[in-house]
Design an enzyme around this catalytic site. Structure first.
Site, mmCIF file in Angstrom:
data_model
loop_
_atom_site.group_PDB
_atom_site.id
_atom_site.type_symbol
_atom_site.label_atom_id
_atom_site.label_comp_id
_atom_site.label_asym_id
_atom_site.label_seq_id
_atom_site.Cartn_x
_atom_site.Cartn_y
_atom_site.Cartn_z
ATOM 1 N N ASP A 167 18.253 -13.343 -26.708
ATOM 2 C CA ASP A 167 19.225 -12.315 -26.324
ATOM 3 C C ASP A 167 20.341 -12.862 -25.437
ATOM 4 O O ASP A 167 21.362 -12.208 -25.246
ATOM 5 C CB ASP A 167 18.530 -11.173 -25.562
ATOM 6 C CG ASP A 167 17.721 -10.296 -26.498
ATOM 7 O OD1 ASP A 167 18.016 -10.317 -27.710
ATOM 8 O OD2 ASP A 167 16.808 -9.604 -26.025
ATOM 9 N N ASP A 210 17.929 -1.547 -25.682
ATOM 10 C CA ASP A 210 16.670 -1.754 -26.409
ATOM 11 C C ASP A 210 15.901 -0.456 -26.406
ATOM 12 O O ASP A 210 16.143 0.398 -25.566
ATOM 13 C CB ASP A 210 15.790 -2.738 -25.623
ATOM 14 C CG ASP A 210 16.179 -4.162 -25.846
ATOM 15 O OD1 ASP A 210 16.845 -4.411 -26.848
ATOM 16 O OD2 ASP A 210 15.791 -4.998 -25.013
ATOM 17 N N VAL A 265 52.916 -7.691 10.709
ATOM 18 C CA VAL A 265 51.451 -7.635 10.782
ATOM 19 C C VAL A 265 50.963 -6.217 10.461
ATOM 20 O O VAL A 265 50.003 -6.013 9.720
ATOM 21 C CB VAL A 265 50.958 -8.048 12.190
ATOM 22 C CG1 VAL A 265 49.464 -7.809 12.321
ATOM 23 C CG2 VAL A 265 51.279 -9.492 12.448
ATOM 24 N N ASP A 289 42.482 0.796 12.536
ATOM 25 C CA ASP A 289 42.735 0.974 11.116
ATOM 26 C C ASP A 289 41.605 0.523 10.217
ATOM 27 O O ASP A 289 41.277 1.169 9.231
ATOM 28 C CB ASP A 289 43.948 0.118 10.770
ATOM 29 C CG ASP A 289 44.973 0.954 10.126
ATOM 30 O OD1 ASP A 289 44.894 2.167 10.285
ATOM 31 O OD2 ASP A 289 45.836 0.379 9.459
ATOM 32 N N ASP A 307 16.021 -8.743 -23.440
ATOM 33 C CA ASP A 307 14.881 -9.304 -22.717
ATOM 34 C C ASP A 307 14.431 -10.646 -23.259
ATOM 35 O O ASP A 307 13.886 -11.457 -22.546
ATOM 36 C CB ASP A 307 13.710 -8.307 -22.710
ATOM 37 C CG ASP A 307 13.403 -7.741 -24.088
ATOM 38 O OD1 ASP A 307 13.960 -8.280 -25.072
ATOM 39 O OD2 ASP A 307 12.613 -6.786 -24.187
ATOM 40 N N GLU A 342 46.845 -6.964 4.726
ATOM 41 C CA GLU A 342 46.112 -8.216 4.490
ATOM 42 C C GLU A 342 44.634 -7.980 4.192
ATOM 43 O O GLU A 342 43.951 -8.845 3.678
ATOM 44 C CB GLU A 342 46.297 -9.174 5.678
ATOM 45 C CG GLU A 342 45.726 -8.706 7.018
ATOM 46 C CD GLU A 342 46.657 -7.731 7.737
ATOM 47 O OE1 GLU A 342 47.772 -7.520 7.247
ATOM 48 O OE2 GLU A 342 46.245 -7.158 8.763
ATOM 49 N N ILE A 359 51.852 -5.434 6.482
ATOM 50 C CA ILE A 359 51.257 -6.206 5.383
ATOM 51 C C ILE A 359 49.769 -5.849 5.266
ATOM 52 O O ILE A 359 49.014 -5.995 6.224
ATOM 53 C CB ILE A 359 51.446 -7.719 5.611
ATOM 54 C CG1 ILE A 359 52.931 -8.041 5.473
ATOM 55 C CG2 ILE A 359 50.622 -8.524 4.623
ATOM 56 C CD1 ILE A 359 53.296 -9.458 5.759
HETATM 57 P P1 ATP Z 1 13.088 -3.589 -28.747
HETATM 58 O O1 ATP Z 1 14.054 -4.508 -29.406
HETATM 59 O O2 ATP Z 1 13.569 -2.203 -28.625
HETATM 60 O O3 ATP Z 1 12.481 -4.118 -27.487
HETATM 61 P P2 ATP Z 1 10.758 -4.292 -30.207
HETATM 62 O O4 ATP Z 1 9.937 -4.639 -29.037
HETATM 63 O O5 ATP Z 1 10.096 -3.547 -31.298
HETATM 64 O O6 ATP Z 1 11.945 -3.401 -29.822
HETATM 65 P P3 ATP Z 1 10.696 -6.975 -31.055
HETATM 66 O O7 ATP Z 1 9.877 -7.348 -29.888
HETATM 67 O O8 ATP Z 1 11.762 -7.864 -31.558
HETATM 68 O O9 ATP Z 1 11.406 -5.600 -30.799
HETATM 69 O O10 ATP Z 1 9.663 -6.655 -32.228
HETATM 70 C C1 ATP Z 1 10.080 -6.477 -33.538
HETATM 71 C C2 ATP Z 1 8.908 -6.182 -34.435
HETATM 72 O O11 ATP Z 1 8.034 -7.298 -34.420
HETATM 73 C C3 ATP Z 1 8.079 -5.000 -33.992
HETATM 74 O O12 ATP Z 1 8.525 -3.814 -34.572
HETATM 75 C C4 ATP Z 1 6.689 -5.354 -34.477
HETATM 76 O O13 ATP Z 1 6.519 -4.935 -35.821
HETATM 77 C C5 ATP Z 1 6.686 -6.859 -34.435
HETATM 78 N N1 ATP Z 1 6.034 -7.335 -33.226
HETATM 79 C C6 ATP Z 1 6.333 -7.024 -31.956
HETATM 80 N N2 ATP Z 1 5.548 -7.660 -31.090
HETATM 81 C C7 ATP Z 1 4.721 -8.396 -31.823
HETATM 82 C C8 ATP Z 1 3.669 -9.308 -31.519
HETATM 83 N N3 ATP Z 1 3.338 -9.578 -30.278
HETATM 84 N N4 ATP Z 1 3.029 -9.901 -32.544
HETATM 85 C C9 ATP Z 1 3.382 -9.649 -33.808
HETATM 86 N N5 ATP Z 1 4.351 -8.817 -34.154
HETATM 87 C C10 ATP Z 1 5.017 -8.202 -33.192
#
Ligand code: ATP
Length: 872
Positions: free
Chosen positions: A614, A325, A278, A708, A610, A283, A281
């Site tokens: 993704d 991002d 005991v 312990d 996000d 445990e 070991i």
């Molecule tokens: P990250 O990937 O770092 O979050 P991000 O927010 O720019 O960057 P996305 O959200 O994929 O990435 O946006 C990509 C592109 O799409 C942007 O650079 C912009 O030109 C366009 N975009 C982003 N949001 C909108 C929106 N609400 N309506 C229209 N175009 C958009």
């Protein structure tokens, strides 16, 4: 009675006592009082009594109970009583630890519970999904998890992944049609079901069932109280523990045989062999990991990192690449519009003239092609879009009034693949589709340009001028959106094919400053041997400008666009990734490939995400990190860790925590193994020298089960040390039990064993076996308590502040020392604990022997470090 999906929207609303604008807070409160929370009942949780009895399930504890019974029958009532007391106290300690660890994991689960957007008192608010009630009107968009069952009352191209419910992996398109016949779950296209995910589009639904009444509640019955999977460290420790146990059992078996052969009583020889097993070991190895990790997650949650899988804490310590991002993680995500570009002119946002036809049109379009709201100071939606409506408010143009004037008749929601979105409105008698998005993507589809003088062809030179303007904005680190439009025939249902033949209107550039802490966090990452990599959907020049400001990139050649890796083979990509620090305009598939390429190079990758798309990359990464504020529920569901402040610096902090926790676990294990080894060595040594056994069984049980475990846990709580960030990441397949580590354990065990043996011999020569074993017991117990301070660090800590920075360890030491001193000095306890009364000098000697092991081991640490330095 008709099923919900067979009823019209009006009928459903009437049935659940709601309206299109949802419930009032008062109605919701009353309904919740009646129907309870929107949550699935958890499977029966173990209660405290069950947990307590589980502590007795251990094989060794069962042997101990058996030996207590045998001792009792043979008349040794004291031994039996001691064993029972000791294992009871041990079980109580075990129960407290288990309950605490479980509580902390449970509160973590609550923290990472899903959220829902709902209309209450006519306004959109966000609240924990468990607060929803029947009749609530919920708002949903791509990436959301459906929080309850509901009937659609508004639908904009919704597609839903219902695989969790129906097993169907293709997303289902939804519509508002009332179904006439009975339909199976998968065909109830006007319904949304709790637990499914919105993969595309936007919509509104009225909640019809919550909690256990939802379809998933009915199917799943009770949620199994999810037991955590074992972490890799726990698995390897368990394997090691098993092997070690077998060795120890063989050793104890031999010892038992030898003692019987020498003529000792079978019962006492058996008792001793059991007690030694005991004591030797380890445990507690794997449970120490659970306890330390689960307490560690509490600290991490306070520092904004919520751990969803315990394994992640361990993995964090070996992260070597952080793919992050840009927007919101490295930057503040507090967008403000800086400039307009319209009619061939750059206009500062502070100088906008809303009486100017062109500028007003751009402003209106930016409010219409936009899903965000800002009512009563509550901003809901994408910060890019909120920035646009905030600019309107600044000039007295309220989003609500523009949107009422030109209501939305159709839309194509934004997705990060197309990088654009479109909405359809009736404006000035024409059916106008407004398209906004990434400049490069839109210019490819643009043929004409709007001017005050009318619409005309867009020449190549003009396109080039727009591109240059975009470049100029981007170099200033600004995020740029292009606004275009076109006319659409009446009654036409929008498709993405319509996002062509566009008319250019203007550009809007906005600033999203880097977070203040990003630069320092990046620096710390690099110092800790971790490579930060920016992966963004934004424009390459914008991304590079921001990356440069925070130290991720030094030269533009380290930036590339997603398209560049499209045609690369996996092998080419593997060779390519070390040269690149910024990936711009990436799509979610690129993210997975980048993660995989790094992993194939043997790196441990943390990856942030996000969006809806993704999730696969988050799962592929070793540590998927989701954004708690701006992230979708889909991303959170796929991640191992959720950041409640979306901040890059929090990831770096979490890595630091991960490394520290790993180090603390290592210290606790070192403490347990070396102390156990010291005990075995003493017994071995005495038996080889033909001396009596240095311990009574009760001594070993006392040390192992009482004095312990507390220092071991205290070592697991050791204050975190920033120094861990000066080291390179630990290799992922590195085992804790390296030769080096076991060497340390062996050496330290040897010192403890030697001092105990000296103690034993002193007593033995003074007054025979009983005094000898009293000395040995006291010395071993105290030496192990002192040894706790040795295990704090690989460096000598004696005479430094660090020696006294862990109040838990000091507490464990004082408690242990008080207990052993009481046992040695209180005559009434002597029969039970099989010790002889010590005088003050003898007690001082026991303390001295035990203490001496401390400076010796500290000195050995010093020598070890010197040797290592010279070796380098
Ligand atoms: P990250 O990937 O770092 O979050 P991000 O927010 O720019 O960057 P996305 O959200 O994929 O990435 O946006 C990509 C592109 O799409 C942007 O650079 C912009 O030109 C366009 N975009 C982003 N949001 C909108 C929106 N609400 N309506 C229209 N175009 C958009």
């Amino acid at each position: 009675m008709k099923e919900i999906y067979q009823q019209t929207v009006e009928e459903v609303l009437k049935q659940v006592g709601s309206k299109e604008l949802g419930l009032t807070s008062e109605q919701a409160r009353k309904s919740r009082e009646k129907c309870g929370w929107n949550e699935l009942a958890e499977g029966k949780k173990k209660n405290i009594v069950q947990i307590f009895f589980e502590q007795y399930k251990d094989f060794l504890v069962l042997i101990l109970i058996a030996s207590a019974v045998i001792s009792g029958i043979l008349g040794d009532v004291e031994s039996a009583a001691v064993i029972v007391t000791v294992i009871t106290i041990n079980a109580i300690l075990g129960t407290i630890q288990t309950v605490k660890a479980e509580q902390s994991l449970q509160s973590l689960k609550k923290l990472s519970g899903p959220e829902a957007k709902v209309l209450r008192d006519g306004t959109a608010i966000q609240l924990p999904a468990r607060e929803l009630v029947v009749g609530d009107v919920i708002l949903l968009e791509a990436g959301d998890m459906v929080p309850a069952d509901g009937r659609l009352i508004e639908n904009a191209s919704l597609k839903v992944d219902e695989s969790a419910l129906t097993g169907e992996s293709l997303a289902v398109e939804k519509n508002m049609d009332t179904l006439l016949k009975e339909a199976p779950l998968g065909d109830r296209t006007n319904m949304l079901f709790s637990g499914s995910f919105i993969t595309y589009g936007r919509g509104k639904a009225v909640v019809t069932e919550i909690g256990m009444q939802t379809e998933v509640g009915k199917i799943a019955g009770l949620l199994k109280s999810t037991s955590e999977k074992q972490t890799p460290l726990q698995m390897s420790l368990e394997k090691f523990g098993k092997k070690l146990s077998i060795l120890i059992l063989i050793f104890c078996g031999i010892l038992f045989a030898v003692s019987v052969f020498r003529g000792e009583e079978i019962s006492s020889a058996f008792m001793f062999a059991v007690a030694l097993a005991v004591a030797a070991i380890p445990e507690a190895l794997s449970s120490i990991v659970t306890i330390v990790l689960s307490f560690g997650t509490q600290k991490m949650a306070k520092e904004h990192a919520i751990i969803r899988k315990l394994q992640a804490v361990e993995g964090l310590g070996s992260v070597s690449i952080i793919c992050s991002d840009k927007t919101g993680t490295l930057t503040q995500n507090k967008m403000t519009v800086e400039d307009y570009y319209i009619d061939g002119k750059r206009i500062s946002a502070s100088k906008i003239d809303i009486t100017d036809l062109a500028q007003r049109r751009l402003l209106d379009d930016s409010i219409l092609c936009n899903d965000s709201t800002n009512e009563n100071e509550v901003e809901i939606g994408d910060p890019t879009e909120t920035a646009l409506i905030n600019l309107g408010s600044r000039y007295g143009v309220e989003a609500a009034s523009v949107r009422t004037l030109y209501p939305r008749k159709g839309e194509l929601p934004f997705d990060s693949e197309r990088k654009m979105m479109s909405t359809l409105h009736q404006i000035d008698g024409e059916n106008r589709m407004i398209v906004k998005g990434a400049v490069d993507r839109l210019l490819e589809r643009t043929e004409r340009i709007w001017t005050k003088a009318g619409v005309r062809e867009l020449t190549e030179e003009e396109k080039e001028k727009i591109r240059q303007q975009n470049q100029e904005f981007s170099m200033e680190g600004l995020r740029v959106l292009a606004f275009t439009y076109r006319e659409i025939p009446d009654q036409h249902k929008l498709t993405i094919e319509d996002e062509n033949h566009l008319v250019f209107l203007g550009l809007i550039a906005m600033m999203d400053p880097p977070r203040e802490e990003s630069k320092a966090a990046v620096e710390e990452c690099i110092k800790a041997g971790i490579r930060p990599v920016m992966i963004t959907g934004d424009h390459k020049i914008t991304a590079a400008a921001i990356a440069k400001r925070i130290g991720i990139l030094h030269d533009l050649s380290e930036a590339c666009e997603g398209a560049e890796i499209e045609n690369m083979s996996d092998e080419q990509l593997r060779e390519f990734v070390p040269n690149i620090s910024v990936y711009a305009r990436v799509s979610p598939e690129h993210k997975i490939r980048i993660v995989r390429a790094w992993q194939e190079k043997g790196m441990i990758v943390a990856m942030t995400g996000d969006g809806v798309n993704d999730a696969p990359a988050l799962k592929q990464a070793n540590i998927g990190v989701a954004m708690g504020v701006t992230g979708t529920e889909v991303a959170k569901d796929a991640a191992a860790m959720v950041l409640t402040d979306d901040n890059f610096a929090t990831i770096v902090k979490a890595v630091e925590n991960g490394r520290n926790l790993y180090r603390n676990i290592k210290s606790a294990i070192q403490f347990l193994l070396s102390g156990n080894f010291g005990a075995i060595l003493t017994v071995l040594c005495a038996s080889l020298a033909g001396l009596p056994v240095p311990f009574a069984p009760v001594h070993l049980l006392f040390i192992n089960l009482l004095t312990d475990s507390l220092p071991a846990i205290a070592l697991g709580m050791e204050p975190h040390n920033r120094e861990v960030m000066n080291e390179k990441p630990r290799s992922a397949d590195e085992s804790i039990l390296t030769k080096d580590f076991l060497g340390k354990v062996g050496l330290e065990g040897l010192v403890i064993g030697a001092m105990t043996m000296i103690g034993f011999l002193t007593g033995y020569h003074q007054n025979g076996a009983l005094l000898g074993s009293t000395y040995a017991f006291g010395t071993l117990c105290l030496a192990r308590l002192f040894h706790g301070f040795n295990c704090k660090s690989d460096h000598p800590v004696l005479f430094t502040k660090r020696c006294f920075n862990n109040k838990w360890l000091q507490g464990a030491f004082l408690l242990g020392a008080a207990l052993i001193t009481a046992v040695l000095m209180i005559p009434e306890l002597h029969i039970i604990f099989k010790v002889e009364t010590l005088n003050w000098i003898q007690l001082g000697l026991v303390y001295l022997y035990a203490f001496v092991s401390l400076p010796i081991i500290q000195f050995l640490k010093w020598v070890r470090i010197k040797l290592r330095k010279n070796g380098e």
